[in-house]
Design a protein around this motif. Sequence first.
Motif, mmCIF file in Angstrom:
data_model
loop_
_atom_site.group_PDB
_atom_site.id
_atom_site.type_symbol
_atom_site.label_atom_id
_atom_site.label_comp_id
_atom_site.label_asym_id
_atom_site.label_seq_id
_atom_site.Cartn_x
_atom_site.Cartn_y
_atom_site.Cartn_z
ATOM 1 N N VAL A 78 0.864 -1.181 0.000
ATOM 2 C CA VAL A 78 0.000 0.000 0.000
ATOM 3 C C VAL A 78 0.902 1.232 0.000
ATOM 4 O O VAL A 78 1.947 1.240 0.650
ATOM 5 C CB VAL A 78 -0.902 0.026 1.263
ATOM 6 C CG1 VAL A 78 -1.765 1.273 1.277
ATOM 7 C CG2 VAL A 78 -1.762 -1.223 1.330
ATOM 8 N N ARG A 110 -7.447 -5.418 -11.021
ATOM 9 C CA ARG A 110 -8.365 -4.496 -10.328
ATOM 10 C C ARG A 110 -8.198 -4.618 -8.822
ATOM 11 O O ARG A 110 -7.964 -5.712 -8.303
ATOM 12 C CB ARG A 110 -9.833 -4.825 -10.685
ATOM 13 C CG ARG A 110 -10.146 -4.668 -12.164
ATOM 14 C CD ARG A 110 -11.441 -5.388 -12.498
ATOM 15 N NE ARG A 110 -12.592 -4.808 -11.822
ATOM 16 C CZ ARG A 110 -13.379 -3.889 -12.356
ATOM 17 N NH1 ARG A 110 -13.149 -3.448 -13.582
ATOM 18 N NH2 ARG A 110 -14.402 -3.396 -11.710
ATOM 19 N N LYS A 160 -10.089 -3.333 -5.183
ATOM 20 C CA LYS A 160 -11.178 -2.633 -4.503
ATOM 21 C C LYS A 160 -10.650 -2.238 -3.133
ATOM 22 O O LYS A 160 -10.064 -3.087 -2.420
ATOM 23 C CB LYS A 160 -12.373 -3.578 -4.355
ATOM 24 C CG LYS A 160 -13.655 -2.910 -3.935
ATOM 25 C CD LYS A 160 -14.796 -3.917 -4.033
ATOM 26 C CE LYS A 160 -16.117 -3.241 -3.710
ATOM 27 N NZ LYS A 160 -17.257 -4.162 -3.883
ATOM 28 N N THR A 200 -14.422 6.706 1.460
ATOM 29 C CA THR A 200 -14.874 6.283 0.135
ATOM 30 C C THR A 200 -14.493 4.831 -0.141
ATOM 31 O O THR A 200 -13.449 4.360 0.308
ATOM 32 C CB THR A 200 -14.300 7.200 -0.968
ATOM 33 O OG1 THR A 200 -14.756 6.746 -2.247
ATOM 34 C CG2 THR A 200 -12.790 7.208 -0.963
ATOM 35 N N ASP A 201 -15.372 4.174 -0.850
ATOM 36 C CA ASP A 201 -15.087 2.824 -1.355
ATOM 37 C C ASP A 201 -14.980 2.931 -2.859
ATOM 38 O O ASP A 201 -15.875 3.494 -3.512
ATOM 39 C CB ASP A 201 -16.219 1.858 -0.984
ATOM 40 C CG ASP A 201 -16.250 1.564 0.502
ATOM 41 O OD1 ASP A 201 -15.262 0.998 0.998
ATOM 42 O OD2 ASP A 201 -17.227 1.945 1.163
ATOM 43 N N LEU A 202 -13.932 2.392 -3.389
ATOM 44 C CA LEU A 202 -13.730 2.534 -4.828
ATOM 45 C C LEU A 202 -12.988 1.335 -5.409
ATOM 46 O O LEU A 202 -12.378 0.564 -4.677
ATOM 47 C CB LEU A 202 -12.985 3.831 -5.132
ATOM 48 C CG LEU A 202 -11.664 4.048 -4.391
ATOM 49 C CD1 LEU A 202 -10.503 3.465 -5.139
ATOM 50 C CD2 LEU A 202 -11.445 5.537 -4.179
ATOM 51 N N THR A 203 -13.082 1.236 -6.713
ATOM 52 C CA THR A 203 -12.354 0.189 -7.430
ATOM 53 C C THR A 203 -11.516 0.865 -8.503
ATOM 54 O O THR A 203 -11.989 1.790 -9.182
ATOM 55 C CB THR A 203 -13.337 -0.787 -8.099
ATOM 56 O OG1 THR A 203 -14.222 -1.306 -7.100
ATOM 57 C CG2 THR A 203 -12.594 -1.947 -8.747
ATOM 58 N N THR A 204 -10.289 0.424 -8.634
ATOM 59 C CA THR A 204 -9.424 1.042 -9.651
ATOM 60 C C THR A 204 -8.368 0.058 -10.109
ATOM 61 O O THR A 204 -8.431 -1.130 -9.782
ATOM 62 C CB THR A 204 -8.787 2.339 -9.102
ATOM 63 O OG1 THR A 204 -8.099 2.988 -10.162
ATOM 64 C CG2 THR A 204 -7.815 2.039 -7.974
ATOM 65 N N GLU A 205 -7.393 0.562 -10.839
ATOM 66 C CA GLU A 205 -6.326 -0.298 -11.348
ATOM 67 C C GLU A 205 -5.347 -0.644 -10.222
ATOM 68 O O GLU A 205 -5.011 0.211 -9.405
ATOM 69 C CB GLU A 205 -5.559 0.426 -12.461
ATOM 70 C CG GLU A 205 -6.381 0.693 -13.697
ATOM 71 C CD GLU A 205 -5.623 1.592 -14.654
ATOM 72 O OE1 GLU A 205 -4.971 1.072 -15.553
ATOM 73 O OE2 GLU A 205 -5.698 2.821 -14.485
ATOM 74 N N LYS A 233 -1.984 1.509 -9.369
ATOM 75 C CA LYS A 233 -2.091 2.885 -9.853
ATOM 76 C C LYS A 233 -2.738 3.767 -8.772
ATOM 77 O O LYS A 233 -3.538 3.284 -7.972
ATOM 78 C CB LYS A 233 -2.940 2.934 -11.128
ATOM 79 C CG LYS A 233 -2.432 2.037 -12.258
ATOM 80 C CD LYS A 233 -1.215 2.618 -12.921
ATOM 81 C CE LYS A 233 -0.715 1.747 -14.060
ATOM 82 N NZ LYS A 233 -1.634 1.702 -15.214
ATOM 83 N N VAL A 264 -5.009 6.625 -7.018
ATOM 84 C CA VAL A 264 -6.277 7.346 -7.098
ATOM 85 C C VAL A 264 -6.085 8.691 -6.408
ATOM 86 O O VAL A 264 -5.487 8.759 -5.331
ATOM 87 C CB VAL A 264 -7.394 6.566 -6.372
ATOM 88 C CG1 VAL A 264 -8.671 7.379 -6.317
ATOM 89 C CG2 VAL A 264 -7.645 5.255 -7.067
ATOM 90 N N ALA A 306 -2.687 3.947 -3.443
ATOM 91 C CA ALA A 306 -2.617 2.811 -4.383
ATOM 92 C C ALA A 306 -2.371 1.517 -3.613
ATOM 93 O O ALA A 306 -1.767 1.526 -2.539
ATOM 94 C CB ALA A 306 -1.497 3.040 -5.397
ATOM 95 N N VAL A 307 -2.857 0.426 -4.176
ATOM 96 C CA VAL A 307 -2.647 -0.912 -3.604
ATOM 97 C C VAL A 307 -2.202 -1.843 -4.718
ATOM 98 O O VAL A 307 -2.718 -1.770 -5.837
ATOM 99 C CB VAL A 307 -3.958 -1.456 -2.971
ATOM 100 C CG1 VAL A 307 -3.759 -2.879 -2.467
ATOM 101 C CG2 VAL A 307 -4.421 -0.557 -1.828
ATOM 102 N N ARG A 308 -1.251 -2.717 -4.415
ATOM 103 C CA ARG A 308 -0.863 -3.719 -5.431
ATOM 104 C C ARG A 308 -0.514 -5.038 -4.759
ATOM 105 O O ARG A 308 -0.275 -5.069 -3.552
ATOM 106 C CB ARG A 308 0.301 -3.228 -6.264
ATOM 107 C CG ARG A 308 1.615 -3.140 -5.508
ATOM 108 C CD ARG A 308 2.755 -2.793 -6.433
ATOM 109 N NE ARG A 308 4.009 -2.832 -5.713
ATOM 110 C CZ ARG A 308 5.189 -2.526 -6.236
ATOM 111 N NH1 ARG A 308 5.272 -2.131 -7.488
ATOM 112 N NH2 ARG A 308 6.285 -2.608 -5.527
#
Lengths: 155, 172
Positions: free
Chosen positions: A33, A104, A106, A125-130, A133, A135, A153-155
């Motif tokens: 993170v 993806r 979340k 906020t709850d969101l979904t992204t790449e 990458k 936000v 970002a999370v990976r």
Amino acid sequence: MTPRWRLAGLVAICCVLLAPVPIRAGEDKDFDVQILAIRATTANSEVSPELKDLAEKLSKQFKYTGFKLEKKAAGQAKIDKAFEAELIENYSAEVTPRELKDDRVKMNLKVTRREDGKPKTKLKTDLTTERGKFVLVGVEKLGKDEFLIIAAAVR
Amino acid sequence: MTTGCNEHRETLAALSGGALDAIAPRAIEQFGRHLADCPRCAAALAGVRANDDADSVISLAAKSAPQMFARDADRIWRAVSTANAEAARLRLFRRGLRLGSPLAAVAACALMVTLWHGLQPAPQKAWGFEAASWVEVDGVEVFDDHSGIFVSSGGDDMLPFIWVIDENGDES
């Protein structure tokens, strides 16, 4: 050998044997993170090297011309476990990975500021992204010409 | 030596030979009374005592008792020596344990700390900044006097973002 030393030795040996267990147990479930605190301003055009591309795009969308990377926090978190980072000017952010699937991710992002010794939530906020990458979240004015942007970002 | 002396010849011989089992208690008693009246027998018995370097008839009895064989004495002595050596080794081990335990505890603690740090996942290096090209917002909550948000999902060279605005419609 006194009972005290005997006990101390026993405790130490037990710790040696047990210490690695919890680390190994959750090792494969941790996700990286990263949280950035960016100070955007209209007072100047100074841009941190890491944010050069971002600044080019954001300056087209907003009035801000300067973007300074104030804080970079990196860590790990398991699914549904928050990684929290202290940022600038009493702001802190929590990122909780919810689900990672293919490319993806979340996640939940929560921004808090400590005011008068008490934490006040500014945004959730709850969101979904790449995956991997960043936000961008514009949180709050820091001063007359400045604004706090948090990137996560999370990976 | 008188006629009476002849009666006690066997007793004197038995005493001289250390064969006390062969002498009846009554014979010893009679021989004792005879010695008071017979200097020759007394002298003969004294000769036996002198030769044996003993103080009494009791010493003769002791001499005639079963003696320990030399090999038994050696065996017993070896056992005693071995036991002493074992005890010495045990004492040395206990002393070492007593002195070494605190050091062992400290070493164990140091090992624990080393293992702990060694097994910790390596701090993740921050990776380079790259903004997401799209974002799906499932829900947003804002607090205080912030009344709204402005969300862009990205696209057309626009960055996706969530932007909190204040009640005046300004960017917070």
